[in-house]
Design a protein around this motif. Structure first.
Motif, PDB file in Angstrom:
ATOM      1  N   ASP A 266       0.824  -1.219   0.000  1.00  0.00           N
ATOM      2  CA  ASP A 266       0.000   0.000   0.000  1.00  0.00           C
ATOM      3  C   ASP A 266       0.857   1.268   0.000  1.00  0.00           C
ATOM      4  O   ASP A 266       0.352   2.362   0.202  1.00  0.00           O
ATOM      5  N   ARG A 267       2.165   1.080  -0.206  1.00  0.00           N
ATOM      6  CA  ARG A 267       3.158   2.148  -0.315  1.00  0.00           C
ATOM      7  C   ARG A 267       3.518   2.808   1.014  1.00  0.00           C
ATOM      8  O   ARG A 267       4.181   3.846   1.060  1.00  0.00           O
ATOM      9  N   ARG A 268       3.106   2.206   2.124  1.00  0.00           N
ATOM     10  CA  ARG A 268       3.616   2.643   3.423  1.00  0.00           C
ATOM     11  C   ARG A 268       5.098   2.281   3.524  1.00  0.00           C
ATOM     12  O   ARG A 268       5.499   1.198   3.111  1.00  0.00           O
ATOM     13  N   PRO A 269       5.931   3.156   4.081  1.00  0.00           N
ATOM     14  CA  PRO A 269       7.352   2.844   4.207  1.00  0.00           C
ATOM     15  C   PRO A 269       7.586   1.671   5.147  1.00  0.00           C
ATOM     16  O   PRO A 269       6.866   1.492   6.131  1.00  0.00           O
ATOM     17  N   VAL A 270       8.592   0.870   4.855  1.00  0.00           N
ATOM     18  CA  VAL A 270       8.921  -0.286   5.695  1.00  0.00           C
ATOM     19  C   VAL A 270       9.553   0.166   7.008  1.00  0.00           C
ATOM     20  O   VAL A 270       9.301  -0.417   8.067  1.00  0.00           O
ATOM     21  N   GLY A 271      10.387   1.209   6.945  1.00  0.00           N
ATOM     22  CA  GLY A 271      11.073   1.699   8.138  1.00  0.00           C
ATOM     23  C   GLY A 271      10.769   3.158   8.409  1.00  0.00           C
ATOM     24  O   GLY A 271       9.734   3.687   7.989  1.00  0.00           O
ATOM     25  N   LEU A 272      11.671   3.801   9.128  1.00  0.00           N
ATOM     26  CA  LEU A 272      11.483   5.191   9.535  1.00  0.00           C
ATOM     27  C   LEU A 272      11.191   6.095   8.344  1.00  0.00           C
ATOM     28  O   LEU A 272      11.839   6.012   7.305  1.00  0.00           O
ATOM     29  N   MET A 273      10.229   6.975   8.534  1.00  0.00           N
ATOM     30  CA  MET A 273       9.903   7.978   7.522  1.00  0.00           C
ATOM     31  C   MET A 273       9.548   9.272   8.238  1.00  0.00           C
ATOM     32  O   MET A 273       8.654   9.297   9.092  1.00  0.00           O
ATOM     33  N   ILE A 274      10.288  10.329   7.937  1.00  0.00           N
ATOM     34  CA  ILE A 274       9.989  11.662   8.455  1.00  0.00           C
ATOM     35  C   ILE A 274       9.782  12.581   7.261  1.00  0.00           C
ATOM     36  O   ILE A 274      10.636  12.662   6.373  1.00  0.00           O
ATOM     37  N   GLU A 275       8.656  13.240   7.234  1.00  0.00           N
ATOM     38  CA  GLU A 275       8.327  14.159   6.145  1.00  0.00           C
ATOM     39  C   GLU A 275       7.995  15.516   6.738  1.00  0.00           C
ATOM     40  O   GLU A 275       7.068  15.642   7.548  1.00  0.00           O
ATOM     41  N   SER A 276       8.785  16.525   6.399  1.00  0.00           N
ATOM     42  CA  SER A 276       8.584  17.896   6.887  1.00  0.00           C
ATOM     43  C   SER A 276       8.473  17.936   8.411  1.00  0.00           C
ATOM     44  O   SER A 276       7.616  18.618   8.980  1.00  0.00           O
ATOM     45  N   GLY A 277       9.356  17.190   9.089  1.00  0.00           N
ATOM     46  CA  GLY A 277       9.422  17.194  10.542  1.00  0.00           C
ATOM     47  C   GLY A 277       8.437  16.285  11.240  1.00  0.00           C
ATOM     48  O   GLY A 277       8.477  16.150  12.473  1.00  0.00           O
ATOM     49  N   THR A 278       7.550  15.629  10.506  1.00  0.00           N
ATOM     50  CA  THR A 278       6.543  14.740  11.101  1.00  0.00           C
ATOM     51  C   THR A 278       6.934  13.286  10.857  1.00  0.00           C
ATOM     52  O   THR A 278       7.157  12.884   9.712  1.00  0.00           O
ATOM     53  N   GLU A 279       7.018  12.508  11.930  1.00  0.00           N
ATOM     54  CA  GLU A 279       7.341  11.088  11.796  1.00  0.00           C
ATOM     55  C   GLU A 279       6.095  10.314  11.373  1.00  0.00           C
ATOM     56  O   GLU A 279       5.095  10.275  12.093  1.00  0.00           O
ATOM     57  N   LEU A 280       6.165   9.705  10.202  1.00  0.00           N
ATOM     58  CA  LEU A 280       5.035   8.961   9.662  1.00  0.00           C
ATOM     59  C   LEU A 280       5.148   7.469   9.906  1.00  0.00           C
ATOM     60  O   LEU A 280       4.154   6.746   9.836  1.00  0.00           O
ATOM     61  N   ALA A 281       6.364   6.984  10.160  1.00  0.00           N
ATOM     62  CA  ALA A 281       6.587   5.568  10.452  1.00  0.00           C
ATOM     63  C   ALA A 281       7.812   5.473  11.349  1.00  0.00           C
ATOM     64  O   ALA A 281       8.761   6.243  11.197  1.00  0.00           O
ATOM     65  N   PRO A 282       7.813   4.516  12.310  1.00  0.00           N
ATOM     66  CA  PRO A 282       8.911   4.426  13.278  1.00  0.00           C
ATOM     67  C   PRO A 282      10.127   3.684  12.724  1.00  0.00           C
ATOM     68  O   PRO A 282      10.031   2.949  11.739  1.00  0.00           O
ATOM     69  N   ILE A 283      11.243   3.867  13.401  1.00  0.00           N
ATOM     70  CA  ILE A 283      12.451   3.171  13.004  1.00  0.00           C
ATOM     71  C   ILE A 283      12.355   1.691  13.365  1.00  0.00           C
ATOM     72  O   ILE A 283      11.727   1.313  14.352  1.00  0.00           O
ATOM     73  N   VAL A 284      12.956   0.848  12.536  1.00  0.00           N
ATOM     74  CA  VAL A 284      12.984  -0.601  12.755  1.00  0.00           C
ATOM     75  C   VAL A 284      14.444  -1.003  12.929  1.00  0.00           C
ATOM     76  O   VAL A 284      15.273  -0.747  12.037  1.00  0.00           O
ATOM     77  N   THR A 285      14.775  -1.617  14.059  1.00  0.00           N
ATOM     78  CA  THR A 285      16.170  -1.970  14.324  1.00  0.00           C
ATOM     79  C   THR A 285      16.424  -3.474  14.344  1.00  0.00           C
ATOM     80  O   THR A 285      17.567  -3.896  14.465  1.00  0.00           O
TER      81      THR A 285
END
Length: 245
Positions: free
Chosen positions: A86-105
């Motif tokens: 569905d085109r959601r990022p697999v890992g961390l995504m920050i767009e214009s200062g807003t975190e849309l998806a968390p980091i995966v470690t």
């Protein structure tokens, strides 16, 4: 007359500099060619995912249409990380200062989970940082995208890369200069292995840290060359934004 001309040239200078810095070029390395585009710290580099209605942009054209409303356009752009169906990022995504998806470690399947993976961060300077180091000491990022694997880590190739690998794809990624003043985006012009792509960043471009964005779906937009690669809808897109001509 000369004073008016000088004032006009001075007014146009920032835009002219942005376009000069935005030029992409072809670089040859060991019989392979790559298209390389650079941005300098302070340039308007953004990572795009969703439009004003919360729908994924998915294409360079839709990003450009959105930028037109602010009198801007892409100088160059490419896909900027892995994503779900569905085109959601697999890992961390920050767009214009807003975190849309968390980091995966955690380690996981596929190229993304081939640790160490990393994060490309756009702040006052550029960063490519291994994901666990990023999570432990997080810099301030206006935009960020996590992907993997890392191509080069502190001047060393990813330990899992094989010299004799037969896995070849058109691949793209980003590397940064040691002082973070330059971000260098590259896409191979023909299928390459991870080992070849990593060596290109380390040995041809001389960059100590570089991150893989993706392969096989890799695409580039280069306004100067009139290039806009087509394909299936993308997830995250990274691009250099300049004033519209």
């Amino acid at each position: 007359m000369r004073a008016r001309l000088a004032a006009l040239l001075l007014a146009l200078w920032p835009a002219a500099c942005s376009r000069a810095e935005a030029e992409c070029r072809e670089v040859s390395f060991e019989g392979m060619t790559f298209t390389v585009c650079e941005a300098v710290a302070g340039a308007d580099v953004r990572i795009f995912l969703n439009d004003a209605d919360g729908q994924p942009f998915g294409s360079f054209d839709r990003v450009n249409r959105a930028l037109a409303a602010e009198g801007a356009e892409l100088a160059f752009a490419m896909n900027a990380g892995m994503y779900h169906a569905d085109r959601r990022p697999v890992g961390l995504m920050i767009e214009s200062g807003t975190e849309l998806a968390p980091i995966v470690t955690a380690a996981g399947p596929g190229n993304f989970g081939l640790l160490p993976n990393g994060v490309f961060c756009v702040g006052d300077r550029f960063h490519v940082i291994e994901s666990r180091a990023f999570a432990a000491d997080r810099p301030d990022c206006r935009h960020a995208s996590q992907s993997g694997p890392m191509l080069v880590i502190d001047g060393e190739l990813h330990p899992r890369f094989l010299v004799d690998s037969d896995s070849r794809h058109v691949r793209n990624g980003v590397g940064v200069s040691p002082d973070g003043s330059r971000a260098v985006f590259a896409i191979s012009n023909r299928p390459v292995t991870f080992h070849e792509f990593g060596r290109f960043y380390r040995d041809a471009l001389g960059l100590p840290d570089a991150l893989y964005f993706d392969g096989s779906i890799s695409r580039l937009y280069d306004a100067g060359a009139g290039r806009s690669d087509w394909g299936t809808p993308m997830g995250p897109i990274v691009g250099l934004v300049v004033p519209k001509r």
